[in-house]
Scaffold this motif. Structure first.
Motif, short mmCIF file in Angstrom:
data_model
loop_
_atom_site.label_atom_id
_atom_site.label_comp_id
_atom_site.label_asym_id
_atom_site.label_seq_id
_atom_site.Cartn_x
_atom_site.Cartn_y
_atom_site.Cartn_z
N VAL A 171 42.95 39.21 43.68
CA VAL A 171 42.62 39.75 43.68
C VAL A 171 41.10 39.49 42.48
CG1 VAL A 171 43.46 42.18 41.45
CG2 VAL A 171 44.60 41.53 43.76
N ALA A 172 42.03 38.25 41.71
CA ALA A 172 40.69 37.94 40.63
C ALA A 172 39.92 37.35 41.81
CB ALA A 172 42.12 36.30 40.06
N LEU A 173 39.93 37.49 42.41
CA LEU A 173 38.97 36.37 43.54
C LEU A 173 37.66 37.38 44.26
CD1 LEU A 173 40.33 33.97 46.21
CD2 LEU A 173 38.41 33.35 44.38
N SER A 174 38.49 38.87 44.57
CA SER A 174 37.95 40.19 44.99
C SER A 174 37.28 40.55 44.20
CB SER A 174 39.30 40.94 45.53
OG SER A 174 39.31 40.61 46.63
N ILE A 175 37.36 40.60 42.66
CA ILE A 175 36.82 41.12 40.96
C ILE A 175 35.80 40.44 41.13
CG2 ILE A 175 37.55 41.32 39.42
CD1 ILE A 175 40.30 42.20 39.42
N PHE A 176 36.00 38.35 40.86
CA PHE A 176 35.49 38.09 41.27
C PHE A 176 33.95 38.87 41.34
CE2 PHE A 176 32.76 34.25 42.17
CZ PHE A 176 32.01 33.44 40.47
N PHE A 177 33.91 38.08 42.95
CA PHE A 177 32.93 38.13 44.20
C PHE A 177 32.55 39.65 43.64
CE2 PHE A 177 34.70 34.62 46.36
CZ PHE A 177 33.56 33.90 46.24
N SER A 178 33.13 41.36 43.56
CA SER A 178 32.65 42.16 43.17
C SER A 178 31.68 42.38 42.25
CB SER A 178 33.84 43.00 42.87
OG SER A 178 34.28 43.21 44.09
N ILE A 179 32.60 41.92 41.13
CA ILE A 179 31.55 41.94 39.32
C ILE A 179 30.42 41.22 39.78
CG2 ILE A 179 31.24 41.47 37.00
CD1 ILE A 179 34.18 41.82 37.17
N ARG A 180 30.42 39.96 40.07
CA ARG A 180 29.01 38.98 41.07
C ARG A 180 27.69 39.49 41.59
NH1 ARG A 180 29.02 32.97 42.85
NH2 ARG A 180 26.79 32.71 42.93
N LEU A 181 28.30 40.34 42.68
CA LEU A 181 27.09 41.31 43.41
C LEU A 181 27.07 42.46 42.74
CD1 LEU A 181 26.29 41.91 46.76
CD2 LEU A 181 28.75 42.72 46.74
#
Length: 681
Positions: free
Chosen positions: A320-330
């Motif tokens: 979840v954290a990785l998904s949020i991180f990459f989603s926010i970065r994108l």
């Protein structure tokens, strides 16, 4: 109704939020379910130690008291101390159950807790049964049934042990409960035989009850053992092949089938009691061990479950954290690109394009290529790249359009100015010729017509000057010396067609600086003409003036239908800050000219509703335009009285009075060019 507007950042966040929220929800749901299962397994130990064990203690004491009570009722002996002591032990077991069960209240299912309270209530109500036993009101069989009913409530407590959804755990627990119920039936048999042995005989009812008990005991025991897994069933299989079980089973069958006579039964009373007690103790021990085993099994299972959920939760949280991180970065990257486009658009709309327009208004040349650099956004995606290229093309088109529009506007202004200058020159010549004719003609009718043409030409001259003002130039007329505001107002009214309806109340003293005279005359004439046009022909228009703290205030008031609030607000905004002239908006041409003139000299013009329903125009001439020493003094015969007769005489004066001359009532500064003093320009 338009929906609420949202930013690109908010929409991107919403797009990201949906899958991330779904992922978090699935992870949280799975974690909660698994954690709940682990916690339920941990609750089993609490319930076992504080509910199951003390409840079984109450049942054991009830079984012992039941056996002693049945033996007492079957014999002729007095109440034994052993029975009294057993009753005290039963009450003590009930008190202990009440005390320790409170510690497991939160972990105990509601249905199980309700039955537990019923067990305590029934056990506390044994006093009536005990009195009937002491008074020998009951038979041994009836006493067994009363005590068995209380014990049944205790077993119903076990039946509601639904703490975990683990099917295997529930199945093993139910199997142990079945065996425990079989042990309860064995205890009932022992109690019944205890009464019969004490009485020395068995009645038919007791034989029948014993037979039912024997069948029930076998069924419960076989079902329970058959449902146990191999580890838990092994001790019972060993017991089934032992001499204890074979002896008990053979004697149970003999009594149930009435094979033995009462004499044989009671001759073997000691063997019966020994076999029954041995079997009850053996089964009770195995039930206790099985219950303990099941409770012990729950702990490692719970720990394993919690360990697994810990690992799964950690991995899920990491995902979840990785998904949020990459989603926010994108999302931030895409938002930054869109913000770059937005900033480019804002720079074009708020800075570069207005600057280009300002330069064009000043007549400067503009290089379109230099003013339209390509939009560069680092790291842009394909779609954003296309939008940036399209925006580059749009901004070039916009600036080219602004340049073309400025050129067209400049051309139109030049046309306005050229035509207006030509008309102005011709009109000046025409006015000069009319003045000459007015001096030569003596026929009153012809002179009256010449005055009308003179007045019409004066209005035409004002309209020509209006075109000059629209083009951004300054009319050619001008004065160096101050002119009285009274004369300025009278000159403005003379340029209005329906001047006879205008009533003037302006003091004679205040004077206006010469450079502003022409524009102020034009400004007042436009406002007075509007007042006469937009009011009924039978009403008057009032022009009032007085000195104010910041200059001189004029009020032009009509008695017309007025203007609505929204339109008046728009007109006041245009008068305060006149926009670029729109060729399509010719209905308010006079007010546009007023706004241009007012801005040129810092004059404030505002409209408001008149108390009479019409409209009042307030003109505030700043103190900087007022002459300190007043206007130049002129002969009295050249001044106009406060309440004058019309400036233009439509009927000739009598032959014995001086003949009126056109514009003789005006101050010398305001007369036509050929009548101007030498200092005028």
């Amino acid at each position: 109704m338009a929906g609420r507007r949202r930013s690109i950042r908010a929409k991107i966040f919403a797009i990201i939020l949906v899958p991330v929220t779904a992922l978090v929800a699935v992870w949280a749901y799975g974690s909660v379910i698994t954690v709940q299962s682990g916690l339920e397994l941990l609750r089993i130990r609490t319930v076992y130690d504080n509910v199951v064990v003390p409840a079984q203690g109450v049942i054991d004491q009830l079984q012992a008291e039941r056996t002693l009570s049945a033996g007492f009722l079957g014999s002729k002996a007095t109440l034994s101390p052993e029975l009294q002591e057993q009753r005290q032990q039963t009450d003590a077991a009930v008190s202990r159950l009440e005390q320790v069960s409170v510690q497991a209240r939160d972990a105990t299912p509601d249905a199980m807790w309700g039955r537990l309270q019923e067990l305590v209530t029934y056990a506390r109500g044994l006093g009536s049964v005990r009195r009937q036993v002491d008074e020998r009101v009951l038979t041994a069989l009836e006493a067994v049934e009363h005590y068995s009913a209380v014990a049944e409530v205790g077993y119903q407590v076990y039946d509601r042990l639904m703490i975990t959804p683990d099917i295997e755990f529930i199945q093993q627990a139910k199997a142990v409960i079945l065996i425990s119920r079989a042990r309860e039936v064995m205890s009932q048999q022992s109690a019944l035989l205890s009464g019969s042995l004490a009485a020395g005989r068995m009645t038919k009812a007791e034989y029948d009850a014993f037979g039912k008990m024997a069948g029930k005991r076998k069924l419960l025991y076989e079902l329970g053992v058959g449902q146990l897994d191999a580890d838990l069933a092994a001790p019972y299989l060993t017991l089934n092949s032992s001499a204890t079980y074979r002896t008990y089973s053979a004697m149970e069958n003999e009594v149930a089938d009435r094979v033995v006579a009462n004499r044989a039964l009671f001759s073997g009373a000691l063997a019966w009691r020994t076999a029954s007690e041995a079997m009850t103790v053996a089964v009770g021990g195995l039930v206790g061990e099985g219950s303990q085993e099941i409770a012990d099994r729950a702990l490692p299972v719970a720990r394993t479950t919690l360990y697994r959920i810990g690992i799964a939760a950690g991995l899920g949280l990491l995902v979840v954290a990785l998904s949020i991180f990459f989603s926010i970065r994108l999302g931030r990257k895409l938002t930054a690109e869109m913000v770059g486009l937005e900033e480019a658009a804002i720079e074009l709309a708020d800075r570069r394009l207005p600057a280009v327009v300002t330069r064009l208004r000043r007549g400067e040349d503009v290089d379109v290529s230099a003013e339209t650099p390509p939009v560069t956004i680092p790291g842009k995606t394909v779609e954003v790249d296309h939008v940036a290229n399209a925006f580059t093309s749009v901004q070039r088109t916009a600036i080219e359009a602004a340049v073309d529009q400025a050129r067209m506007r400049a051309g139109v202004n030049k046309v306005f100015l050229n035509l207006a200058r030509r008309n102005q020159s011709l009109l000046h010549r025409q006015l000069s010729m009319l003045d000459g004719l007015e001096q030569q003609v003596t026929d009153p009718d012809v002179l009256d017509k010449l005055f009308g043409i003179d007045h019409l030409t004066t209005r035409m001259r004002r309209h020509a000057e209006g075109l000059i003002i629209l083009s951004g130039a300054v009319p050619g007329r001008g004065w160096r010396t101050p002119v009285a505001l009274f004369d300025v107002v009278r000159a403005a009214i003379e340029e209005v067609e329906d001047y006879l309806r205008v009533e003037v109340t302006v003091p004679h003293g205040p004077a206006l600086m010469g450079p502003a005279v022409t524009d102020v005359i034009h400004l007042i004439a436009e406002l007075v003409e509007n007042a006469t046009i937009f009011s009924p022909p039978h009403t008057q228009v009032f022009v009032r003036g007085e000195v104010a703290a910041r200059g001189f205030a004029l009020e032009i008031e009509d008695r017309g239908l007025g203007i609505c609030a929204d339109e008046m607000e728009q007109l006041n905004a245009k008068l305060a800050e006149p926009p670029e002239f729109d060729l399509a908006d010719s209905e308010r041409l006079g007010l546009f000219v007023v706004g241009r003139l007012a801005k040129r000299h810092g004059v404030r013009v505002s409209l408001r509703s008149s108390p009479y329903g019409g409209t009042s125009a307030i003109v505030l001439i700043p103190a900087e335009l007022m002459a300190e020493g007043g206007a130049q003094e002129y002969p009295a015969e050249s001044m106009v009285p406060a309440q004058p007769t019309p400036v233009l005489a439509l009927t000739p004066p009598p032959d014995d009075l001086p003949r009126r001359v056109r514009q003789a009532s005006l101050a010398p500064q305001l007369r036509p060019a050929h009548q101007q003093p030498q200092e005028d320009s």
